[in-house]
Design an enzyme around this catalytic site. Structure first.
Site, PDB file in Angstrom:
ATOM      1  N   ARG A  61      -4.457   4.168   9.519  1.00  0.00           N
ATOM      2  CA  ARG A  61      -5.399   3.066   9.322  1.00  0.00           C
ATOM      3  C   ARG A  61      -4.945   1.888  10.186  1.00  0.00           C
ATOM      4  NH1 ARG A  61      -5.906  -0.934   4.228  1.00  0.00           N
ATOM      5  NH2 ARG A  61      -7.615  -2.167   5.039  1.00  0.00           N
TER       6      ARG A  61
ATOM      7  N   HIS B  50     -12.382  -4.091   6.067  1.00  0.00           N
ATOM      8  CA  HIS B  50     -12.559  -3.146   4.947  1.00  0.00           C
ATOM      9  C   HIS B  50     -13.613  -2.090   5.300  1.00  0.00           C
ATOM     10  CE1 HIS B  50     -11.292  -6.417   1.785  1.00  0.00           C
ATOM     11  NE2 HIS B  50     -10.242  -5.675   2.128  1.00  0.00           N
TER      12      HIS B  50
ATOM     13  N   ARG C  10      -6.731 -15.855  -0.748  1.00  0.00           N
ATOM     14  CA  ARG C  10      -7.506 -16.397   0.379  1.00  0.00           C
ATOM     15  C   ARG C  10      -8.735 -17.145  -0.120  1.00  0.00           C
ATOM     16  NH1 ARG C  10      -8.042 -10.908   3.636  1.00  0.00           N
ATOM     17  NH2 ARG C  10      -6.452 -10.073   2.257  1.00  0.00           N
TER      18      ARG C  10
END
Ligand code: ADP
Length: 415
Positions: free
Chosen positions: A90, A179, A240
């Site tokens: 990934r 994502h 965040r």
């Protein structure tokens, strides 16, 4: 034949072994930090049996190599390493170059390294994982699967910002979206559960974990997403801030109240659930403190849900209707109360949650009421499975839609 999956994040290394039919055989998790010399690999097999293996090493790169070796030893097969057909990695940021998964070679690694500037916490560990796999499994091909690739299909009206156009052409300022592996998996999975082709569906997918993002997906392709040039934009997250008025940042900088380093720290690490509650970035903790009467925990929960709900509404309008709303990742899968809060008010879109189904839900599940005009799905996040499927697609047709790795980096410094 096995498929080795590596998901090397900023603080954890997740590994998995799949067989050629995309069945999970073994998964592992190790924590790592730049200065840590040793760690443990927690393994669990397909039946959920867990065990821990100590890792002794000189740094994260070696921990990754040791973790792979330990995982292969655990399979019990004498020649486990030789049974690995492909390693799959990934990679968070693929810039504008990588629009699909790609076979890793030196040029691909150079480009991933170049993109570290845009993903300083995420692309460097991915490179460590790639190089560790190359050391442990020489000659075994590697495949990079990018979190940004799903969003390569965003149309210009969705990926451009209303800023001077030259910022895009000269400096590459645009929305990338993140994502994507999870949003792509949810799109496929929703189509399978609803027994309808993805081409017929209008979906809003909400990935709510430590990082949070939502996407509007029409006919299997994204048309809008909340994360932007960086994973800081959009929904409120654990630490965040998500979207805020950029005028605030200018004000703080101009007045000298914060310098860019402290501003970065505040926006990325001291905001979101943690910043508002003053307690924790962990949703479970926020929920239990809110229940116990902690005022700012309650406020953080309400703000979090309000932003998800507003985004679902906006994206439903973008799509011209909604066939399914999808919740996934730690919070999306496990917090029935968050799902209920988000869905309060979405009845105006014809979405109706069934309270009992929602409370009792074991993902993957449909928690919409029978009378709901759109389905509400809770899906277990399976980025690793999506990566295993990418590997099988690649092994089946190695020459098919892989974007050539050989594109030269852009000379204008754009990504
Ligand atoms: P990451 O983005 O790091 O992969 P996860 O998808 O595991 O993170 O999500 C982590 C978040 O999910 C945390 O805020 C955690 O508190 C929340 N979470 C996990 N389990 C539950 C639960 N049972 N109820 C509510 N929130 C949960």
């Amino acid at each position: 034949m096995s498929i080795l999956i590596l998901n090397a994040g900023s603080s954890t290394l997740k590994l998995a072994l799949y067989d050629r039919d995309c069945r999970l055989a073994l998964s592992g998790l190790a924590e790592w930090e730049a200065d840590r010399a040793a760690g443990a690999l927690r393994l669990s097999d397909a039946l959920g049996r867990a065990r821990s293996v100590a890792l002794e090493s000189a740094g994260p790169g070696e921990i990754a190599a040791e973790a792979i070796r330990a995982m292969l030893r655990e399979t019990g097969a004498e020649s486990a390493a030789s049974s690995v057909r492909i390693s799959v990695h990934r990679v968070v940021h693929g810039g504008e170059m990588f629009r699909n998964s790609v076979r890793i070679d030196d040029r691909v690694k150079t480009e991933i390294r170049r993109l570290c500037e845009l993903a300083p916490l995420h692309n460097p560990p991915a490179l460590l994982g790639i190089e560790a796999a190359e050391r442990v499994l020489p000659g075994v091909p590697g495949l990079a699967v990018f979190d940004t690739a799903f969003f390569a299909a965003l149309p210009p009206r969705a990926f451009l910002y209303p800023l001077p156009y030259s910022w895009y052409t000269e400096w590459g300022i645009r929305r990338f979206g993140f994502h994507g592996i999870s949003h792509a998996y949810c799109t496929e999975r929703a189509a399978a559960l609803l027994t309808r082709p993805a081409e017929d569906l209008r979906l809003v997918t909400c990935h709510l974990g430590n990082g949070c993002s939502a996407s509007a997906v029409r006919s299997g392709s994204p048309v809008a997403t909340t994360m932007g040039f960086t994973p800081l934009e959009g929904l409120m997250m654990g630490t965040r801030c998500g979207s805020v008025d950029p005028g605030i940042l200018l004000h703080l900088l101009e007045r000298g109240l914060l310098d860019p380093v402290r501003l970065d720290l505040a926006l990325n690490h001291h905001s979101g659930l943690l910043g508002v509650s003053g307690l924790s970035s962990d949703f479970r903790e926020i929920e239990s403190q809110a229940l116990a009467g902690h005022e700012r925990a309650r406020l953080a929960l309400e703000m979090f849900a309000d932003r998800v709900r507003a985004t679902v509404g906006a994206f439903a309008a973008t799509l011209g209707g909604l066939d399914a709303l999808i919740f996934t990742a730690g919070i999306g899968e496990h917090s029935a109360s968050l799902r209920a809060r988000v869905c309060e008010g979405l009845e105006c879109l014809g979405l109706r949650l069934d309270r009992d189904r929602n409370r009792a839900c074991q993902p993957d599940a449909d928690v919409a009421a029978d009378s709901s005009s759109g389905r509400i799905l809770v899906l277990h996040a399976r980025e690793d499975l999506h990566m295993a499927r990418e590997a099988v697609r690649y092994l089946t047709r190695p020459d098919a839609p892989q974007r050539p790795a050989g594109d030269a980096p852009r000379s204008d410094g754009r990504y």
